[in-house]
Design a protein around this motif. Structure first.
Motif, PDB file in Angstrom:
ATOM      1  N   LEU A  29       0.811  -1.216   0.000  1.00 29.69           N
ATOM      2  CA  LEU A  29       0.000   0.000   0.000  1.00 29.69           C
ATOM      3  C   LEU A  29       0.848   1.270   0.000  1.00 29.69           C
ATOM      4  O   LEU A  29       0.416   2.312  -0.494  1.00 29.69           O
ATOM      5  N   PHE A  30       2.045   1.201   0.551  1.00 30.56           N
ATOM      6  CA  PHE A  30       2.889   2.379   0.753  1.00 30.56           C
ATOM      7  C   PHE A  30       3.379   2.982  -0.567  1.00 30.56           C
ATOM      8  O   PHE A  30       3.544   4.206  -0.662  1.00 30.56           O
ATOM      9  N   ASN A  31       3.626   2.134  -1.539  1.00 27.53           N
ATOM     10  CA  ASN A  31       4.030   2.584  -2.872  1.00 27.53           C
ATOM     11  C   ASN A  31       5.246   3.514  -2.823  1.00 27.53           C
ATOM     12  O   ASN A  31       5.244   4.606  -3.393  1.00 27.53           O
ATOM     13  N   HIS A  32       6.285   3.070  -2.118  1.00 31.66           N
ATOM     14  CA  HIS A  32       7.540   3.829  -2.013  1.00 31.66           C
ATOM     15  C   HIS A  32       7.331   5.225  -1.413  1.00 31.66           C
ATOM     16  O   HIS A  32       8.117   6.139  -1.670  1.00 31.66           O
ATOM     17  N   GLY A  33       6.275   5.391  -0.647  1.00 33.88           N
ATOM     18  CA  GLY A  33       6.003   6.665   0.013  1.00 33.88           C
ATOM     19  C   GLY A  33       5.050   7.565  -0.739  1.00 33.88           C
ATOM     20  O   GLY A  33       4.585   8.573  -0.202  1.00 33.88           O
ATOM     21  N   LEU A  34       4.721   7.208  -1.964  1.00 28.22           N
ATOM     22  CA  LEU A  34       3.845   8.077  -2.756  1.00 28.22           C
ATOM     23  C   LEU A  34       2.400   8.055  -2.271  1.00 28.22           C
ATOM     24  O   LEU A  34       1.618   8.937  -2.623  1.00 28.22           O
ATOM     25  N   THR A  35       2.017   7.047  -1.457  1.00 23.81           N
ATOM     26  CA  THR A  35       0.667   7.019  -0.902  1.00 23.81           C
ATOM     27  C   THR A  35       0.556   7.852   0.370  1.00 23.81           C
ATOM     28  O   THR A  35      -0.534   8.027   0.920  1.00 23.81           O
ATOM     29  N   CYS A  36       1.669   8.361   0.874  1.00 22.55           N
ATOM     30  CA  CYS A  36       1.624   9.219   2.055  1.00 22.55           C
ATOM     31  C   CYS A  36       0.660  10.383   1.827  1.00 22.55           C
ATOM     32  O   CYS A  36       0.694  11.032   0.783  1.00 22.55           O
ATOM     33  N   GLY A  37      -0.186  10.624   2.810  1.00 15.56           N
ATOM     34  CA  GLY A  37      -1.161  11.696   2.709  1.00 15.56           C
ATOM     35  C   GLY A  37      -2.531  11.227   2.256  1.00 15.56           C
ATOM     36  O   GLY A  37      -3.512  11.964   2.398  1.00 15.56           O
ATOM     37  N   ALA A  38      -2.619  10.018   1.703  1.00 20.59           N
ATOM     38  CA  ALA A  38      -3.912   9.480   1.291  1.00 20.59           C
ATOM     39  C   ALA A  38      -4.760   9.153   2.513  1.00 20.59           C
ATOM     40  O   ALA A  38      -4.243   8.849   3.594  1.00 20.59           O
ATOM     41  N   CYS A  39      -6.075   9.204   2.348  1.00 18.51           N
ATOM     42  CA  CYS A  39      -6.994   8.947   3.458  1.00 18.51           C
ATOM     43  C   CYS A  39      -7.805   7.677   3.201  1.00 18.51           C
ATOM     44  O   CYS A  39      -8.229   7.421   2.064  1.00 18.51           O
ATOM     45  N   PHE A  40      -7.997   6.919   4.254  1.00 23.21           N
ATOM     46  CA  PHE A  40      -8.688   5.643   4.164  1.00 23.21           C
ATOM     47  C   PHE A  40      -9.789   5.563   5.210  1.00 23.21           C
ATOM     48  O   PHE A  40      -9.631   6.040   6.337  1.00 23.21           O
ATOM     49  N   GLN A  41     -10.888   4.928   4.820  1.00 17.51           N
ATOM     50  CA  GLN A  41     -11.941   4.577   5.772  1.00 17.51           C
ATOM     51  C   GLN A  41     -11.822   3.081   6.029  1.00 17.51           C
ATOM     52  O   GLN A  41     -11.660   2.296   5.090  1.00 17.51           O
ATOM     53  N   ILE A  42     -11.847   2.703   7.305  1.00 15.85           N
ATOM     54  CA  ILE A  42     -11.579   1.320   7.698  1.00 15.85           C
ATOM     55  C   ILE A  42     -12.620   0.866   8.704  1.00 15.85           C
ATOM     56  O   ILE A  42     -12.996   1.614   9.614  1.00 15.85           O
ATOM     57  N   ILE A  43     -13.066  -0.383   8.558  1.00 10.05           N
ATOM     58  CA  ILE A  43     -14.003  -0.976   9.507  1.00 10.05           C
ATOM     59  C   ILE A  43     -13.575  -2.411   9.815  1.00 10.05           C
ATOM     60  O   ILE A  43     -13.072  -3.117   8.935  1.00 10.05           O
ATOM     61  N   CYS A  44     -13.728  -2.813  11.051  1.00 10.64           N
ATOM     62  CA  CYS A  44     -13.441  -4.186  11.474  1.00 10.64           C
ATOM     63  C   CYS A  44     -14.571  -5.096  10.999  1.00 10.64           C
ATOM     64  O   CYS A  44     -15.753  -4.761  11.137  1.00 10.64           O
ATOM     65  N   VAL A  45     -14.216  -6.263  10.423  1.00 14.10           N
ATOM     66  CA  VAL A  45     -15.229  -7.174   9.871  1.00 14.10           C
ATOM     67  C   VAL A  45     -14.927  -8.623  10.246  1.00 14.10           C
ATOM     68  O   VAL A  45     -13.785  -8.975  10.533  1.00 14.10           O
ATOM     69  N   ASN A  46     -15.981  -9.436  10.232  1.00 11.57           N
ATOM     70  CA  ASN A  46     -15.854 -10.902  10.299  1.00 11.57           C
ATOM     71  C   ASN A  46     -15.083 -11.409  11.517  1.00 11.57           C
ATOM     72  O   ASN A  46     -14.415 -12.439  11.452  1.00 11.57           O
ATOM     73  N   ASP A  47     -15.168 -10.673  12.604  1.00  4.81           N
ATOM     74  CA  ASP A  47     -14.509 -11.129  13.832  1.00  4.81           C
ATOM     75  C   ASP A  47     -15.359 -10.686  15.026  1.00  4.81           C
ATOM     76  O   ASP A  47     -15.019  -9.738  15.742  1.00  4.81           O
ATOM     77  N   PRO A  48     -16.503 -11.365  15.253  1.00  9.92           N
ATOM     78  CA  PRO A  48     -17.426 -10.933  16.312  1.00  9.92           C
ATOM     79  C   PRO A  48     -16.817 -10.949  17.704  1.00  9.92           C
ATOM     80  O   PRO A  48     -17.299 -10.241  18.600  1.00  9.92           O
ATOM     81  N   GLN A  49     -15.757 -11.719  17.902  1.00  9.82           N
ATOM     82  CA  GLN A  49     -15.128 -11.755  19.228  1.00  9.82           C
ATOM     83  C   GLN A  49     -14.425 -10.434  19.542  1.00  9.82           C
ATOM     84  O   GLN A  49     -14.457  -9.967  20.684  1.00  9.82           O
ATOM     85  N   TRP A  50     -13.810  -9.829  18.531  1.00  8.31           N
ATOM     86  CA  TRP A  50     -12.975  -8.661  18.777  1.00  8.31           C
ATOM     87  C   TRP A  50     -13.489  -7.363  18.162  1.00  8.31           C
ATOM     88  O   TRP A  50     -13.156  -6.283  18.638  1.00  8.31           O
ATOM     89  N   CYS A  51     -14.263  -7.443  17.081  1.00 10.85           N
ATOM     90  CA  CYS A  51     -14.808  -6.219  16.497  1.00 10.85           C
ATOM     91  C   CYS A  51     -15.808  -5.589  17.464  1.00 10.85           C
ATOM     92  O   CYS A  51     -16.582  -6.294  18.104  1.00 10.85           O
ATOM     93  N   ILE A  52     -15.789  -4.276  17.573  1.00 10.85           N
ATOM     94  CA  ILE A  52     -16.763  -3.569  18.402  1.00 10.85           C
ATOM     95  C   ILE A  52     -18.060  -3.437  17.608  1.00 10.85           C
ATOM     96  O   ILE A  52     -18.088  -2.806  16.546  1.00 10.85           O
ATOM     97  N   LYS A  53     -19.095  -4.046  18.117  1.00 17.60           N
ATOM     98  CA  LYS A  53     -20.374  -4.069  17.418  1.00 17.60           C
ATOM     99  C   LYS A  53     -20.912  -2.650  17.231  1.00 17.60           C
ATOM    100  O   LYS A  53     -20.967  -1.860  18.168  1.00 17.60           O
ATOM    101  N   GLY A  54     -21.283  -2.331  16.005  1.00 19.82           N
ATOM    102  CA  GLY A  54     -21.865  -1.032  15.713  1.00 19.82           C
ATOM    103  C   GLY A  54     -20.875   0.111  15.647  1.00 19.82           C
ATOM    104  O   GLY A  54     -21.280   1.277  15.575  1.00 19.82           O
ATOM    105  N   ALA A  55     -19.581  -0.197  15.663  1.00 18.44           N
ATOM    106  CA  ALA A  55     -18.565   0.860  15.623  1.00 18.44           C
ATOM    107  C   ALA A  55     -18.633   1.630  14.311  1.00 18.44           C
ATOM    108  O   ALA A  55     -18.812   1.051  13.243  1.00 18.44           O
ATOM    109  N   THR A  56     -18.482   2.939  14.391  1.00 19.64           N
ATOM    110  CA  THR A  56     -18.438   3.780  13.206  1.00 19.64           C
ATOM    111  C   THR A  56     -17.114   3.563  12.486  1.00 19.64           C
ATOM    112  O   THR A  56     -16.064   3.461  13.127  1.00 19.64           O
ATOM    113  N   PRO A  57     -17.123   3.454  11.160  1.00 19.04           N
ATOM    114  CA  PRO A  57     -15.853   3.323  10.438  1.00 19.04           C
ATOM    115  C   PRO A  57     -14.920   4.479  10.780  1.00 19.04           C
ATOM    116  O   PRO A  57     -15.353   5.619  10.945  1.00 19.04           O
TER     117      PRO A  57
END
Length: 232
Positions: free
Chosen positions: A51-79
């Motif tokens: 993902l880093f692409n030799h540093g050229l991805t620096c500054g990019a923004c990502f939305q991330i959510i925890c999935v497929n792990d009901p033991q550890w994911c916080i239920k209903g968490a906002t991305p």
């Protein structure tokens, strides 16, 4: 990875580094330095090699959510929304838990961001991610470093695509000169531009570009940051 904003979701994994106050997450490979001072705070992530692409991805923004792990994911968490500010280096001596080794897509989140979507005891979680627009306040900023014969420019606080793919610079006594990618979002040129007002032409990964005319006055100094009146 294609440049620019991408609304599609992709699979990856995530871990965390640093502590709750952000210790260990400052001074990353992207060159931003103090992330609080630069406006990134704790909403940050380090990226694996792929993902880093030799540093050229620096500054990019990502939305991330925890999935497929009901033991550890916080239920209903906002991305969470994070900016890429650091590199998660591969460890080729390991045969297990090689999260940041190619071709893995992996996010090493700040502690605060990780614990917003999962329990810290999880250690590593499956996630989905997508590229989203970066929301920034004020104009693009340029920090000038180096010496009279080796000028380095850190480009930061870039909105929308967030990551920069090309930079050109012009002194008040020169034509446009192409800068070389140094590391992260630091660009350099072997040219003495001391005593000249500076203009910059910045292109982001989605192909958009802006010209920042006379963003630094003729009496600019190394170590100083100059903020433009424009942003993407």
């Amino acid at each position: 990875m294609a440049g620019g904003i991408d609304r599609n979701w992709y699979d990856a994994r995530a871990t965390f580094y640093g502590d709750a106050a952000g210790g260990g997450t400052m001074q990353g490979a992207c060159g931003y330095g103090d992330l609080f001072k630069q406006g990134y705070g704790l909403a940050t992530t380090a990226l694996s090699t792929t993902l880093f692409n030799h540093g050229l991805t620096c500054g990019a923004c990502f939305q991330i959510i925890c999935v497929n792990d009901p033991q550890w994911c916080i239920k209903g968490a906002t991305p969470i929304s994070v900016t890429a500010t650091n590199f998660c280096p591969p460890n080729y001596s390991k045969t297990t838990d090689t999260w940041c080794n190619p071709p893995q897509k992996h996010f090493n989140l700040s502690y605060k961001m990780f614990t917003s979507i999962a329990q810290d005891k999880a250690g590593v979680i499956p996630v989905k991610y997508r590229r989203v627009p970066c929301v920034k306040s004020g104009g693009v900023r340029f920090e000038l470093k180096g010496n009279p014969y080796f000028l380095m420019v850190l480009v930061y606080n870039v909105a929308n695509a967030g990551d920069v793919s090309h930079v050109s610079i012009r002194g008040s006594k020169t034509d446009w000169l192409t800068m070389t990618h140094n590391s992260g979002q630091v660009w350099h040129i072997n040219q003495n531009l001391v005593g000249q007002s500076l203009s910059l032409l910045v292109t982001t990964s989605d192909g958009r570009f802006l010209k920042f005319s006379f963003v630094a006055p003729s009496d600019w100094k190394f170590g100083q940051t100059y903020e433009s009146k424009q942003n993407f």
